[in-house]
Design a protein around this motif. Structure first.
Motif, PDB file in Angstrom:
ATOM      1  N   UNK A 268     -38.452  16.254  16.074  1.00 51.87           N
ATOM      2  CA  UNK A 268     -39.848  16.021  15.683  1.00 51.87           C
ATOM      3  C   UNK A 268     -40.639  17.325  15.575  1.00 51.87           C
ATOM      4  N   UNK A 269     -39.975  18.462  15.659  1.00 48.80           N
ATOM      5  CA  UNK A 269     -40.673  19.752  15.528  1.00 48.80           C
ATOM      6  C   UNK A 269     -39.778  20.732  14.781  1.00 48.80           C
ATOM      7  N   UNK A 270     -39.449  20.357  13.551  1.00 48.71           N
ATOM      8  CA  UNK A 270     -38.517  21.167  12.772  1.00 48.71           C
ATOM      9  C   UNK A 270     -39.254  22.244  11.979  1.00 48.71           C
ATOM     10  N   UNK A 271     -38.596  23.382  11.737  1.00 47.28           N
ATOM     11  CA  UNK A 271     -39.194  24.433  10.903  1.00 47.28           C
ATOM     12  C   UNK A 271     -38.999  24.115   9.423  1.00 47.28           C
ATOM     13  N   UNK A 272     -39.389  25.042   8.557  1.00 43.93           N
ATOM     14  CA  UNK A 272     -39.244  24.901   7.111  1.00 43.93           C
ATOM     15  C   UNK A 272     -37.753  24.959   6.746  1.00 43.93           C
ATOM     16  N   UNK A 273     -37.257  23.883   6.159  1.00 50.18           N
ATOM     17  CA  UNK A 273     -35.819  23.777   5.930  1.00 50.18           C
ATOM     18  C   UNK A 273     -35.412  24.243   4.535  1.00 50.18           C
ATOM     19  N   UNK A 274     -34.267  24.919   4.456  1.00 46.96           N
ATOM     20  CA  UNK A 274     -33.697  25.351   3.185  1.00 46.96           C
ATOM     21  C   UNK A 274     -32.728  24.294   2.671  1.00 46.96           C
ATOM     22  N   UNK A 275     -32.586  24.214   1.379  1.00 51.05           N
ATOM     23  CA  UNK A 275     -31.521  23.443   0.719  1.00 51.05           C
ATOM     24  C   UNK A 275     -31.691  21.926   0.828  1.00 51.05           C
TER      25      UNK A 275
ATOM     26  N   UNK B 280     -31.348  16.588   3.557  1.00 55.18           N
ATOM     27  CA  UNK B 280     -30.744  15.253   3.537  1.00 55.18           C
ATOM     28  C   UNK B 280     -30.021  14.962   4.848  1.00 55.18           C
ATOM     29  N   UNK B 281     -29.302  15.946   5.368  1.00 53.92           N
ATOM     30  CA  UNK B 281     -28.557  15.747   6.612  1.00 53.92           C
ATOM     31  C   UNK B 281     -29.507  15.529   7.783  1.00 53.92           C
ATOM     32  N   UNK B 282     -30.594  16.296   7.828  1.00 58.53           N
ATOM     33  CA  UNK B 282     -31.561  16.169   8.915  1.00 58.53           C
ATOM     34  C   UNK B 282     -32.298  14.827   8.815  1.00 58.53           C
ATOM     35  N   UNK B 283     -32.623  14.421   7.586  1.00 55.12           N
ATOM     36  CA  UNK B 283     -33.307  13.138   7.404  1.00 55.12           C
ATOM     37  C   UNK B 283     -32.434  11.999   7.922  1.00 55.12           C
ATOM     38  N   UNK B 284     -31.148  12.078   7.648  1.00 58.22           N
ATOM     39  CA  UNK B 284     -30.235  11.039   8.130  1.00 58.22           C
ATOM     40  C   UNK B 284     -30.149  11.061   9.656  1.00 58.22           C
ATOM     41  N   UNK B 285     -30.092  12.253  10.210  1.00 57.70           N
ATOM     42  CA  UNK B 285     -30.027  12.392  11.668  1.00 57.70           C
ATOM     43  C   UNK B 285     -31.256  11.765  12.324  1.00 57.70           C
ATOM     44  N   UNK B 286     -32.415  11.985  11.705  1.00 57.83           N
ATOM     45  CA  UNK B 286     -33.650  11.419  12.255  1.00 57.83           C
ATOM     46  C   UNK B 286     -33.637   9.898  12.167  1.00 57.83           C
ATOM     47  N   UNK B 287     -33.117   9.365  11.045  1.00 55.41           N
ATOM     48  CA  UNK B 287     -33.009   7.906  10.912  1.00 55.41           C
ATOM     49  C   UNK B 287     -32.101   7.340  11.983  1.00 55.41           C
TER      50      UNK B 287
ATOM     51  N   UNK C 279     -31.376   8.634  14.904  1.00 56.35           N
ATOM     52  CA  UNK C 279     -31.929   8.742  16.256  1.00 56.35           C
ATOM     53  C   UNK C 279     -33.055   7.730  16.460  1.00 56.35           C
ATOM     54  N   UNK C 280     -33.835   7.423  15.394  1.00 55.23           N
ATOM     55  CA  UNK C 280     -34.874   6.411  15.571  1.00 55.23           C
ATOM     56  C   UNK C 280     -34.241   5.019  15.664  1.00 55.23           C
ATOM     57  N   UNK C 281     -33.093   4.817  14.973  1.00 51.59           N
ATOM     58  CA  UNK C 281     -32.377   3.546  15.093  1.00 51.59           C
ATOM     59  C   UNK C 281     -31.829   3.381  16.514  1.00 51.59           C
ATOM     60  N   UNK C 282     -31.348   4.494  17.093  1.00 57.75           N
ATOM     61  CA  UNK C 282     -30.839   4.433  18.474  1.00 57.75           C
ATOM     62  C   UNK C 282     -31.951   4.039  19.443  1.00 57.75           C
ATOM     63  N   UNK C 283     -33.154   4.601  19.202  1.00 60.78           N
ATOM     64  CA  UNK C 283     -34.277   4.300  20.085  1.00 60.78           C
ATOM     65  C   UNK C 283     -34.683   2.827  19.966  1.00 60.78           C
ATOM     66  N   UNK C 284     -34.491   2.261  18.742  1.00 62.68           N
ATOM     67  CA  UNK C 284     -34.900   0.873  18.526  1.00 62.68           C
ATOM     68  C   UNK C 284     -33.913  -0.114  19.130  1.00 62.68           C
ATOM     69  N   UNK C 285     -32.687   0.347  19.433  1.00 66.15           N
ATOM     70  CA  UNK C 285     -31.663  -0.555  19.979  1.00 66.15           C
ATOM     71  C   UNK C 285     -32.055  -1.084  21.362  1.00 66.15           C
TER      72      UNK C 285
END
Ligand SMILES: [Zn+2]
Length: 179
Positions: free
Chosen positions: A152-159, A164-171, A173-179
């Motif tokens: 939740x505190x990421x810097x300016x991302x390249x590429x 895409x990989x970070x967005x998936x990781x965030x999804x 981790x939020x799915x894990x929290x919802x379990x």
């Protein structure tokens, strides 16, 4: 779609690497390509392949700040280009060590990403899940900083592939929290 077509016939390739005759552009296998009228050689522009690691510890992801172009100054996953003959997983682990100082163990393939042409970097990016075996983040090689960031505190991302990989990781981790 014009960029990939143009890339298929690079004008800088003036002479045949096999017989040194001047090359021409003609259509081969559905695209304009540089081809040799003298010996039949055809130049195929192979995609640039990058390999990298996703290392997550306690909800934080390992990133490096790029000391060189493209996207200098932005943050990316530890990664590098794959050379001819290299094993992608071994190369990903070696790049992680060179850029972050961490010895990592590859745990499996996360995904293969596509970066649209035009901004440099790899067009195909192979990303592995990995875990730290030893070491503390110490920047090296193409990186001038290496550290773990909370999602939740990421810097300016390249590429596009990193984002895409970070967005998936965030999804995930939020799915894990919802379990
Ligand atoms: Zn030739």
């Amino acid at each position: 779609m014009s960029a990939p077509l143009l890339d298929s016939a690079p004008a800088w390739l003036a002479f045949c690497p096999r017989c040194a005759a001047p090359l021409v552009t003609r259509r081969v296998v559905d695209r304009p390509r540089r081809a040799c009228p003298a010996c039949g050689y055809v130049h195929f522009t192979d995609p640039k392949v990058g390999v990298g690691v996703l290392v997550v510890e306690d909800g934080r992801v390992l990133l490096v700040r790029r000391a060189v172009g493209p996207e200098r100054g932005k943050w990316s996953l530890p990664a590098g280009f794959l050379d001819q003959g290299e094993d992608p997983a071994a190369t990903a682990a070696r790049e992680a060590l060179e850029e972050t100082g961490l010895t990592v163990a590859i745990e499996g393939l996360l995904d293969v990403f596509y970066n649209p042409p035009g901004r440099g970097g790899a067009s195909i990016f192979i990303l592995y899940r990995a875990r730290r075996v030893a070491g503390e983040p110490t920047a090296g090689d193409d990186a001038d900083e290496a550290r773990f960031f909370p999602l939740d505190a990421l810097p300016d991302l390249a590429f596009a592939s990193t984002r895409a990989a970070i967005a998936r990781l965030r999804e995930e981790s939020s799915a894990d929290l919802a379990d």
